[in-house]
Motif scaffolding. Structure first.
Motif, short mmCIF file in Angstrom:
data_model
loop_
_atom_site.label_atom_id
_atom_site.label_comp_id
_atom_site.label_asym_id
_atom_site.label_seq_id
_atom_site.Cartn_x
_atom_site.Cartn_y
_atom_site.Cartn_z
N ALA A 10 -10.20 49.28 38.10
CA ALA A 10 -11.53 49.65 38.62
C ALA A 10 -11.75 49.21 40.05
O ALA A 10 -12.60 49.77 40.74
N TRP B 167 -16.34 49.85 28.24
CA TRP B 167 -14.96 50.15 27.90
C TRP B 167 -14.45 49.10 26.91
O TRP B 167 -15.00 48.01 26.81
N TRP C 119 -11.51 40.37 37.30
CA TRP C 119 -11.22 41.74 36.87
C TRP C 119 -10.49 41.68 35.54
O TRP C 119 -9.72 40.76 35.28
N GLY D 163 -15.45 42.28 37.52
CA GLY D 163 -15.37 42.76 36.16
C GLY D 163 -14.89 41.64 35.26
O GLY D 163 -14.35 40.63 35.74
N THR E 184 -16.09 45.36 31.12
CA THR E 184 -17.24 45.86 31.89
C THR E 184 -16.87 47.02 32.79
O THR E 184 -17.75 47.70 33.31
N CYS E 185 -15.58 47.25 32.97
CA CYS E 185 -15.12 48.33 33.84
C CYS E 185 -13.80 48.86 33.33
O CYS E 185 -13.17 48.27 32.44
N HIS F 172 -13.29 52.33 40.98
CA HIS F 172 -14.71 51.99 40.97
C HIS F 172 -15.41 52.43 39.69
O HIS F 172 -16.65 52.44 39.63
N ASP F 173 -14.67 52.79 38.66
CA ASP F 173 -15.24 53.23 37.39
C ASP F 173 -15.79 52.04 36.62
O ASP F 173 -15.05 51.27 36.02
N GLY F 174 -17.11 51.88 36.68
CA GLY F 174 -17.77 50.76 36.02
C GLY F 174 -17.74 49.47 36.80
O GLY F 174 -18.27 48.45 36.33
N LEU F 175 -17.15 49.48 37.98
CA LEU F 175 -17.03 48.25 38.77
C LEU F 175 -18.40 47.70 39.15
O LEU F 175 -19.29 48.44 39.57
#
Length: 306
Positions: free
Chosen positions: A280, A251, A61, A155, A275-276, A284-287
């Protein structure tokens, strides 16, 4: 092609087209990057460990996870807290790991890591990072394959501090083609709401001087050319450095490295294509949800502006 050792393990040097880069065994970190002898990133010495995540790969992440907690596959997980001042789990699990050499030529190096299940992240990933120098600059790609049985949240981002030149960061001209930024809490830098950059202090859609603006925010809604977004910083005289990244990164975190009273204060501009979104694993935004056997790839390029 040259290798040597340092505090961050074996050092892998690659060269070509005027570029020279050094990648470390520990963390698969980009420790040095030069073009015709001009430094493009803020490096750290061969005899010292990585400083402030300079050149790190942040995975599985990017950025931070609030309280180190998240839910995946109907199970609540608790990650180790490595940012105690904000009670967060920061920048993933791989930056301190010893990566193994896959291949090394004069202009390219690939390192691999078997990321085993661990406390808070009980998933099994096989990862590779490839750095290569081309006419376009230093290109990096990170690939993760879920070799376990459970779907894994994922991520990734790089963490270079770009350096436009010898002038101060305040004088650098920033071009950041983002329509929105993520407002964050003052105390913990955790996500609040998306806001338009228009009429904010973070509107760099038209290139302008950074000045005294302090930035430690994620940006999104990026303008792209043939799927690529490009961020540039230039010295007042025009030369500088650019970072270009593909659609896998929706992002980008920008940080002016504000450390008042420190010799490292505002030395370089952190540019982190992600990537997120931050946190995230919870929003879960872009995950990315990597099912068993699935792979994910992200890439970016750092280039000199002459």
């Amino acid at each position: 092609m040259r290798t040597f050792t340092g505090a961050s393990g074996v050092q892998y040097e690659i060269k070509g087209f005027g570029y020279r880069a050094v990648v470390t065994e520990i963390g698969a970190c980009l420790r040095e990057l030069e073009f015709l002898g001009r430094e493009l990133i803020i490096s750290f010495a061969v005899d010292e460990p990585m400083i402030a995540y300079r050149g790190a790969v942040a995975a599985p992440w990017p950025n931070r996870i609030a309280d180190g907690q998240y839910e995946a596959n109907d199970v609540v997980h608790q990650l180790p807290i490595n940012e105690p001042i904000r009670n967060c789990a920061l920048h993933g699990l791989v930056f301190g790991e010893r990566w193994h050499l896959v291949s090394h030529t004069a202009d390219e190096v690939t390192l691999g890591l078997d990321l085993l299940p661990s406390v808070g992240y009980p998933f099994h990933l096989a990862m590779t990072v490839t750095y290569s120098v081309t006419l376009a600059g230093l290109s990096t790609s990170v690939t993760a394959i879920n070799v376990g049985t459970a779907t894994a949240p994922y991520g990734v981002c790089p963490h270079p501090y770009l350096r436009a030149g010898d002038s101060t960061l305040n004088s650098w001209i920033l071009s950041l083609p983002a329509e929105q930024y993520l407002q964050v809490s003052d105390d913990r830098l955790l996500p609040l709401t998306l806001a338009p950059v228009q009429e904010s202090t973070f509107d760099f859609r038209k290139p302008r001087e950074i000045g005294s603006t302090q930035i430690d925010h994620a940006f999104t809604a990026l303008s792209r050319d043939n799927g690529l977004a490009t961020i540039e910083i230039r010295e007042p005289g025009g030369g500088g450095v650019a970072m270009t990244f593909d659609a896998s990164c929706s992002w980008v975190q920008i940080h002016t490295a504000d450390l008042p009273g420190s010799e490292n204060d505002r030395l370089g501009l952190a540019v982190e294509p992600m990537t997120c979104a931050p946190d995230a694993f919870n929003s879960h935004d872009g995950l990315v949800s990597l099912a068993a056997g699935q792979s994910h790839r992200a890439g970016w390029t750092i280039s000199a502006i002459q």
